[in-house]
Scaffold this motif. Structure first.
Motif, PDB file in Angstrom:
ATOM      1  N   LEU A  42       1.369  37.239 -47.599  1.00  0.00           N
ATOM      2  CA  LEU A  42       1.100  35.928 -46.968  1.00  0.00           C
ATOM      3  C   LEU A  42       2.163  35.888 -45.774  1.00  0.00           C
ATOM      4  CD1 LEU A  42       4.294  34.108 -47.534  1.00  0.00           C
ATOM      5  CD2 LEU A  42       3.364  34.638 -49.836  1.00  0.00           C
ATOM      6  N   VAL A  43       2.013  34.973 -44.759  1.00  0.00           N
ATOM      7  CA  VAL A  43       2.769  35.085 -43.525  1.00  0.00           C
ATOM      8  C   VAL A  43       3.499  33.456 -43.482  1.00  0.00           C
ATOM      9  CG1 VAL A  43       2.463  34.941 -41.110  1.00  0.00           C
ATOM     10  CG2 VAL A  43       0.835  36.217 -42.408  1.00  0.00           C
ATOM     11  N   ALA A  44       4.870  33.810 -43.104  1.00  0.00           N
ATOM     12  CA  ALA A  44       5.646  32.519 -42.954  1.00  0.00           C
ATOM     13  C   ALA A  44       6.944  33.077 -42.131  1.00  0.00           C
ATOM     14  CB  ALA A  44       6.031  31.918 -44.273  1.00  0.00           C
ATOM     15  N   PHE A  45       7.554  32.165 -41.409  1.00  0.00           N
ATOM     16  CA  PHE A  45       8.709  32.471 -40.666  1.00  0.00           C
ATOM     17  C   PHE A  45       8.486  33.659 -39.689  1.00  0.00           C
ATOM     18  CE2 PHE A  45      10.161  31.393 -45.142  1.00  0.00           C
ATOM     19  CZ  PHE A  45      10.408  30.066 -44.841  1.00  0.00           C
ATOM     20  N   GLY A  46       7.247  33.980 -39.131  1.00  0.00           N
ATOM     21  CA  GLY A  46       7.064  35.238 -38.513  1.00  0.00           C
ATOM     22  C   GLY A  46       7.040  36.344 -39.311  1.00  0.00           C
ATOM     23  N   ARG A  47       6.922  36.487 -40.478  1.00  0.00           N
ATOM     24  CA  ARG A  47       7.198  37.635 -41.224  1.00  0.00           C
ATOM     25  C   ARG A  47       6.084  37.609 -42.087  1.00  0.00           C
ATOM     26  NH1 ARG A  47      12.228  35.484 -40.295  1.00  0.00           N
ATOM     27  NH2 ARG A  47      13.866  36.937 -40.033  1.00  0.00           N
ATOM     28  N   VAL A  48       5.423  38.944 -42.534  1.00  0.00           N
ATOM     29  CA  VAL A  48       4.536  39.167 -43.523  1.00  0.00           C
ATOM     30  C   VAL A  48       5.062  39.516 -44.914  1.00  0.00           C
ATOM     31  CG1 VAL A  48       2.459  40.458 -44.143  1.00  0.00           C
ATOM     32  CG2 VAL A  48       2.862  39.987 -41.874  1.00  0.00           C
ATOM     33  N   LEU A  49       5.011  38.730 -45.755  1.00  0.00           N
ATOM     34  CA  LEU A  49       5.579  39.128 -47.189  1.00  0.00           C
ATOM     35  C   LEU A  49       4.568  39.640 -48.153  1.00  0.00           C
ATOM     36  CD1 LEU A  49       8.201  38.781 -48.985  1.00  0.00           C
ATOM     37  CD2 LEU A  49       7.214  36.653 -49.667  1.00  0.00           C
ATOM     38  N   PHE A  50       4.939  40.615 -48.870  1.00  0.00           N
ATOM     39  CA  PHE A  50       3.932  41.036 -50.021  1.00  0.00           C
ATOM     40  C   PHE A  50       4.455  40.709 -51.323  1.00  0.00           C
ATOM     41  CE2 PHE A  50       2.870  43.621 -46.471  1.00  0.00           C
ATOM     42  CZ  PHE A  50       1.681  43.873 -46.606  1.00  0.00           C
ATOM     43  N   VAL A  51       3.702  40.140 -51.961  1.00  0.00           N
ATOM     44  CA  VAL A  51       4.155  39.812 -53.514  1.00  0.00           C
ATOM     45  C   VAL A  51       3.007  40.034 -54.721  1.00  0.00           C
ATOM     46  CG1 VAL A  51       4.823  37.722 -55.155  1.00  0.00           C
ATOM     47  CG2 VAL A  51       4.769  37.323 -52.498  1.00  0.00           C
ATOM     48  N   LYS A  52       3.806  41.148 -55.523  1.00  0.00           N
ATOM     49  CA  LYS A  52       2.871  41.422 -56.642  1.00  0.00           C
ATOM     50  C   LYS A  52       3.483  41.043 -58.066  1.00  0.00           C
ATOM     51  CE  LYS A  52       0.733  45.714 -57.927  1.00  0.00           C
ATOM     52  NZ  LYS A  52      -0.025  47.166 -57.758  1.00  0.00           N
ATOM     53  N   GLN A  53       2.807  40.537 -58.761  1.00  0.00           N
ATOM     54  CA  GLN A  53       3.043  39.679 -59.849  1.00  0.00           C
ATOM     55  C   GLN A  53       2.329  40.396 -61.150  1.00  0.00           C
ATOM     56  OE1 GLN A  53       3.175  35.593 -60.121  1.00  0.00           O
ATOM     57  NE2 GLN A  53       4.184  35.331 -61.824  1.00  0.00           N
ATOM     58  N   GLU A  54       3.076  40.631 -62.277  1.00  0.00           N
ATOM     59  CA  GLU A  54       2.562  40.896 -63.430  1.00  0.00           C
ATOM     60  C   GLU A  54       3.254  40.288 -64.493  1.00  0.00           C
ATOM     61  OE1 GLU A  54       1.327  44.799 -66.237  1.00  0.00           O
ATOM     62  OE2 GLU A  54       1.977  45.011 -64.181  1.00  0.00           O
ATOM     63  N   GLY A  55       2.663  39.335 -65.134  1.00  0.00           N
ATOM     64  CA  GLY A  55       3.322  38.483 -66.187  1.00  0.00           C
ATOM     65  C   GLY A  55       4.473  37.610 -65.458  1.00  0.00           C
ATOM     66  N   ASP A  56       5.657  37.812 -66.313  1.00  0.00           N
ATOM     67  CA  ASP A  56       6.792  36.957 -65.572  1.00  0.00           C
ATOM     68  C   ASP A  56       7.708  37.926 -64.865  1.00  0.00           C
ATOM     69  OD1 ASP A  56       7.991  38.691 -67.366  1.00  0.00           O
ATOM     70  OD2 ASP A  56       9.137  37.047 -68.582  1.00  0.00           O
ATOM     71  N   CYS A  57       7.130  38.975 -64.181  1.00  0.00           N
ATOM     72  CA  CYS A  57       7.963  39.895 -63.274  1.00  0.00           C
ATOM     73  C   CYS A  57       7.095  39.946 -61.801  1.00  0.00           C
ATOM     74  CB  CYS A  57       7.890  41.293 -64.103  1.00  0.00           C
ATOM     75  SG  CYS A  57       8.973  41.433 -65.435  1.00  0.00           S
ATOM     76  N   ALA A  58       7.900  40.185 -60.848  1.00  0.00           N
ATOM     77  CA  ALA A  58       7.270  40.081 -59.484  1.00  0.00           C
ATOM     78  C   ALA A  58       8.056  40.793 -58.590  1.00  0.00           C
ATOM     79  CB  ALA A  58       6.908  38.819 -59.012  1.00  0.00           C
ATOM     80  N   GLU A  59       7.562  41.622 -57.773  1.00  0.00           N
ATOM     81  CA  GLU A  59       8.232  42.279 -56.329  1.00  0.00           C
ATOM     82  C   GLU A  59       7.685  41.436 -55.229  1.00  0.00           C
ATOM     83  OE1 GLU A  59       8.870  46.659 -57.823  1.00  0.00           O
ATOM     84  OE2 GLU A  59       7.075  46.177 -57.021  1.00  0.00           O
ATOM     85  N   PHE A  60       8.847  41.399 -54.305  1.00  0.00           N
ATOM     86  CA  PHE A  60       8.705  40.800 -52.990  1.00  0.00           C
ATOM     87  C   PHE A  60       9.251  41.755 -51.709  1.00  0.00           C
ATOM     88  CE2 PHE A  60       9.404  37.563 -56.032  1.00  0.00           C
ATOM     89  CZ  PHE A  60       8.755  36.447 -55.851  1.00  0.00           C
ATOM     90  N   TRP A  61       8.277  42.109 -50.960  1.00  0.00           N
ATOM     91  CA  TRP A  61       8.873  42.894 -49.860  1.00  0.00           C
ATOM     92  C   TRP A  61       8.073  42.991 -48.540  1.00  0.00           C
ATOM     93  CZ3 TRP A  61       5.114  44.437 -53.711  1.00  0.00           C
ATOM     94  CH2 TRP A  61       3.945  44.899 -53.185  1.00  0.00           C
ATOM     95  N   TYR A  62       8.565  43.517 -47.350  1.00  0.00           N
ATOM     96  CA  TYR A  62       8.055  43.737 -46.295  1.00  0.00           C
ATOM     97  C   TYR A  62       7.430  45.002 -46.144  1.00  0.00           C
ATOM     98  CZ  TYR A  62      11.197  39.488 -44.917  1.00  0.00           C
ATOM     99  OH  TYR A  62      11.778  38.332 -44.778  1.00  0.00           O
ATOM    100  N   GLU A  63       6.336  45.301 -45.273  1.00  0.00           N
ATOM    101  CA  GLU A  63       5.861  46.361 -45.007  1.00  0.00           C
ATOM    102  C   GLU A  63       6.619  47.509 -44.080  1.00  0.00           C
ATOM    103  OE1 GLU A  63       1.463  47.927 -44.435  1.00  0.00           O
ATOM    104  OE2 GLU A  63       2.231  46.510 -42.995  1.00  0.00           O
ATOM    105  N   ASP A  64       7.315  46.758 -43.146  1.00  0.00           N
ATOM    106  CA  ASP A  64       7.922  47.623 -42.239  1.00  0.00           C
ATOM    107  C   ASP A  64       9.447  47.705 -42.145  1.00  0.00           C
ATOM    108  OD1 ASP A  64       8.075  45.230 -41.238  1.00  0.00           O
ATOM    109  OD2 ASP A  64       7.338  45.500 -39.461  1.00  0.00           O
ATOM    110  N   GLN A  65       9.892  46.815 -43.111  1.00  0.00           N
ATOM    111  CA  GLN A  65      11.444  47.005 -43.188  1.00  0.00           C
ATOM    112  C   GLN A  65      11.999  46.399 -44.478  1.00  0.00           C
ATOM    113  OE1 GLN A  65      11.547  43.173 -40.293  1.00  0.00           O
ATOM    114  NE2 GLN A  65      13.389  42.716 -41.396  1.00  0.00           N
ATOM    115  N   LYS A  66      13.236  46.509 -44.814  1.00  0.00           N
ATOM    116  CA  LYS A  66      13.880  46.259 -46.063  1.00  0.00           C
ATOM    117  C   LYS A  66      13.969  44.697 -46.267  1.00  0.00           C
ATOM    118  CE  LYS A  66      16.261  50.756 -47.175  1.00  0.00           C
ATOM    119  NZ  LYS A  66      17.225  51.304 -47.446  1.00  0.00           N
ATOM    120  N   LEU A  67      13.877  44.166 -47.520  1.00  0.00           N
ATOM    121  CA  LEU A  67      14.084  42.846 -47.787  1.00  0.00           C
ATOM    122  C   LEU A  67      15.134  42.739 -48.769  1.00  0.00           C
ATOM    123  CD1 LEU A  67      13.562  39.745 -47.844  1.00  0.00           C
ATOM    124  CD2 LEU A  67      11.877  40.264 -49.531  1.00  0.00           C
ATOM    125  N   ASP A  68      16.311  42.395 -48.373  1.00  0.00           N
ATOM    126  CA  ASP A  68      17.352  42.071 -49.142  1.00  0.00           C
ATOM    127  C   ASP A  68      17.654  40.967 -49.953  1.00  0.00           C
ATOM    128  OD1 ASP A  68      18.652  40.459 -47.283  1.00  0.00           O
ATOM    129  OD2 ASP A  68      19.702  42.320 -46.373  1.00  0.00           O
TER     130      ASP A  68
END
Length: 290
Positions: A42-68
């Motif tokens: 998804l795209v917001a704040f000029g950034r592309v965020l990836f979200v992958k969810q399985e059940g009640d767990c998920a990961e959020f990350w950017y493709e080209d830089q770290k997300l802290d």
């Protein structure tokens, strides 16, 4: 919900009332892509965020830089409305309302995104009499033509864009509406940031002054862009489910539906609206399940 850093990603466990597919596919936003089940960009704040969810767990990350975790909390926690207790919201709107309870149970992972009012203003003008794939493509066309990187173009970047330019990007008849919206914003006729000092009634009137914005689109912008949770957009889907399940099949005016929603759900009407909209759109037989 517990969030932690994990090798340049943010990892979430014990997610409650959060389903990334239901959140993105319920009609409230357009700048996303489904990669596979439970996996979206998804795209917001000029950034592309990836979200992958399985059940009640998920990961959020950017493709080209770290997300802290600090940036996640600053930007994305508010975007996904993570501080709100959606269990309490659902209980409030669905108690003693079996129709609403079914809608909530159908997609209990929906959360209302806190989106940019300016982007929402133009996006829902584009959405009129349009299908979601076309809406998404037109928005992408505008961003590619006038935005910077992944960011939605600013009002200043669209200052010189004329109707013919918009039409070339496949906006159709909405071209002149977009030009008028840009002009209203540049003239300072209404805020492009959330501003609680402006009443919902005043903001609604300002929106209705823009060419091409009627009651339904105004309520969508009030809700999706400005977080006015007493708003209740009525499109053909909401009208269908309301008339069939709440008004005994009788033809009912939009004004009467607004009054009903205000009385029954008050400042939580927008949440009720989103659950009902997604329920009937994804489950057409719902209107026969009173």
């Amino acid at each position: 919900m517990v969030f932690s850093n994990d090798g340049g990603k943010v990892k979430a466990v014990n997610l409650q009332q959060f389903n990334i597919g239901e959140i993105l596919e319920c009609g409230q936003c357009f700048r996303f892509e489904k990669i596979e089940e439970g996996f979206y960009s998804l795209v917001a704040f000029g950034r592309v965020l990836f979200v992958k969810q399985e059940g009640d767990c998920a990961e959020f990350w950017y493709e080209d830089q770290k997300l802290d975790l600090a940036e996640f909390n600053e930007l994305w926690a508010d975007y996904f409305d993570l501080e709100r207790d959606y269990g309490a919201v659902q209980a409030k709107i669905a108690t003693n309302d079996p129709i609403m309870q079914r809608a909530v149970d159908f997609a209990s992972g929906i959360r209302l995104l806190n989106q940019d009012p300016w982007e929402i203003l133009l996006s829902f003008i584009i959405s009129q009499n349009n299908r979601i794939p076309q809406i998404k493509q037109v928005i992408k066309n505008i961003c590619d033509a006038y935005g910077t990187n992944a960011a939605f173009p600013t009002p200043e970047q669209l200052r010189e864009v004329v109707a013919e330019d918009f039409r070339a990007l496949k906006t159709g008849f909405r071209d002149k509406y977009l030009v008028d919206a840009v002009a209203h914003v540049l003239a300072g006729n209404f805020p492009v940031q959330r501003d609680e000092t402006v009443t919902t009634a005043d903001l609604r009137q300002r929106l209705l002054a823009v060419k091409g914005i009627g009651e339904k689109v105004a309520h969508c912008i009030l809700l999706m862009g400005y977080g006015r949770y007493d708003s209740f957009p009525v499109d053909v889907w909401v009208q269908r489910v309301m008339e069939r399940l709440y008004f005994d099949g009788d033809k009912t005016s939009v004004a009467k539906m607004h009054a009903f929603a205000s009385e029954r759900w008050g400042d939580h009407a927008a949440f009720a609206n989103q659950y009902l909209f997604h329920y009937i759109r994804m489950n057409p037989d719902a209107e026969n399940q009173k």
